[in-house]
Design a protein around this motif. Sequence first.
Motif, mmCIF file in Angstrom:
data_model
loop_
_atom_site.group_PDB
_atom_site.id
_atom_site.type_symbol
_atom_site.label_atom_id
_atom_site.label_comp_id
_atom_site.label_asym_id
_atom_site.label_seq_id
_atom_site.Cartn_x
_atom_site.Cartn_y
_atom_site.Cartn_z
ATOM 1 N N LYS A 87 48.372 41.978 34.147
ATOM 2 C CA LYS A 87 49.694 41.326 34.211
ATOM 3 C C LYS A 87 50.239 41.376 35.639
ATOM 4 O O LYS A 87 50.881 40.439 36.095
ATOM 5 C CB LYS A 87 50.696 42.030 33.294
ATOM 6 N N VAL A 88 50.011 42.480 36.322
ATOM 7 C CA VAL A 88 50.504 42.620 37.692
ATOM 8 C C VAL A 88 49.781 41.622 38.614
ATOM 9 O O VAL A 88 50.392 40.979 39.454
ATOM 10 C CB VAL A 88 50.315 44.068 38.208
ATOM 11 N N ARG A 89 48.479 41.477 38.398
ATOM 12 C CA ARG A 89 47.684 40.594 39.272
ATOM 13 C C ARG A 89 47.988 39.119 39.071
ATOM 14 O O ARG A 89 47.835 38.323 39.979
ATOM 15 C CB ARG A 89 46.184 40.830 39.029
ATOM 16 N N SER A 99 48.472 40.694 44.826
ATOM 17 C CA SER A 99 47.043 40.777 45.125
ATOM 18 C C SER A 99 46.660 42.228 45.409
ATOM 19 O O SER A 99 47.517 43.035 45.787
ATOM 20 C CB SER A 99 46.729 39.918 46.345
ATOM 21 N N PRO A 100 45.352 42.560 45.262
ATOM 22 C CA PRO A 100 44.906 43.925 45.578
ATOM 23 C C PRO A 100 45.149 44.282 47.045
ATOM 24 O O PRO A 100 45.231 45.455 47.384
ATOM 25 C CB PRO A 100 43.406 43.885 45.286
ATOM 26 N N GLN A 106 45.064 51.472 42.951
ATOM 27 C CA GLN A 106 45.529 52.853 42.850
ATOM 28 C C GLN A 106 47.066 52.920 42.805
ATOM 29 O O GLN A 106 47.632 53.706 42.052
ATOM 30 C CB GLN A 106 44.991 53.677 44.030
ATOM 31 N N ASP A 107 47.733 52.075 43.603
ATOM 32 C CA ASP A 107 49.202 52.073 43.589
ATOM 33 C C ASP A 107 49.728 51.573 42.243
ATOM 34 O O ASP A 107 50.732 52.066 41.736
ATOM 35 C CB ASP A 107 49.754 51.197 44.735
ATOM 36 N N VAL A 108 49.050 50.582 41.692
ATOM 37 C CA VAL A 108 49.472 50.095 40.365
ATOM 38 C C VAL A 108 49.303 51.213 39.335
ATOM 39 O O VAL A 108 50.148 51.415 38.461
ATOM 40 C CB VAL A 108 48.660 48.846 39.942
ATOM 41 N N TYR A 109 48.221 51.963 39.495
ATOM 42 C CA TYR A 109 47.961 53.080 38.583
ATOM 43 C C TYR A 109 49.055 54.143 38.707
ATOM 44 O O TYR A 109 49.519 54.711 37.718
ATOM 45 C CB TYR A 109 46.591 53.670 38.918
ATOM 46 N N ASP A 110 49.498 54.388 39.946
ATOM 47 C CA ASP A 110 50.581 55.351 40.180
ATOM 48 C C ASP A 110 51.884 54.847 39.542
ATOM 49 O O ASP A 110 52.631 55.617 38.936
ATOM 50 C CB ASP A 110 50.788 55.578 41.691
#
Length: 225
Positions: A87-89, A99-100, A106-110
């Motif tokens: 959803k974020v991408r 975009s990555p 990793q930041d999205v995971y955080d």
Amino acid sequence: MKRALILLILLLLLTAAGCIGRAIQPAPPTPTATPASALNLAPPAVANGQSQFQKHQCVSCHGPQAAGGVGPQLARTTLDFPHFLEKVRNAIPPKPAYSPQELPDQDVYDIYAWLQQIQAGAKPTLIAPPAVQVQPGQETLPDGPILGMSLWTGLRCDGCHGAFAQGAAQAPALAGLSYPYERERAKMRQTAAEIPEHSADFIHDVVLKRLYQWLQQGAQPLGGC
Ligand code: HEC
Ligand code: HEC
């Protein structure tokens, strides 16, 4: 004769069905979520999650504690991480695609980890972003325009007054203020006990004055102050 008629009707029905069949196109394939195990992630850093959430303006649409605003509540999301990442991408207007390069996995995971541990009804923690921190005794902000919107969302004024200072159920509109700065400052400081974001500890007079100019000019999303 009768049989011919039935055949004709059947044929017409089939043609119509064919047309309908062609009109309904299958949905374009959506990118499939990558399983979390394939993502190669380190254990999440919750504090970084919160600051990334502010830095990338998620806060202006999803609210300071991700309880929802223009965008839905994200606190304690029930999406699993791969679908959250997907959803974020992807852009879901008005939500932009991230975009990555600008927001690594990793930041999205955080962010995801931070969202999971927000308690229901939690008060926002009072962390002013580094860009607007003022040292005690400092009388001026750096020269040059500061993006008004980054002060506005960075200081979480948007959480109550609306993403564009247009006002919301819980707080008045501040875009296009016409009262003098001193009056607005006084009104705001009066309520500092109930609203910690209104206190001088949280937003220094110097910062408030700059933000006030931006508000007075109509709180233009791309406007500086
Ligand atoms: C300009 C406003 C805006 C910004 C900025 C924004 N979002 Fe959103 N977001 C939305 C809206 C609106 C939706 C709902 C879209 C829909 O479902 O039609 C949404 C949906 C989502 C969803 C899907 C939620 C669900 O349950 O389906 C996720 C996840 C999400 N946003 C994460 C983020 C993150 C993380 C950021 C920052 C990196 C961000 N958003 C920035 C407005 C925004
Ligand atoms: C928790 C919600 C909340 C947050 C966060 C918040 N405000 Fe407010 N604000 C209010 C409410 C409610 C009022 C109206 C208070 C009243 O009139 O009694 C108000 C009033 C004001 C006023 C006075 C407006 C007037 O004429 O009455 C100003 C100026 C103001 N806020 C600025 C800010 C700024 C700048 C920020 C960000 C640093 C901010 N507020 C963050 C809720 C909030």
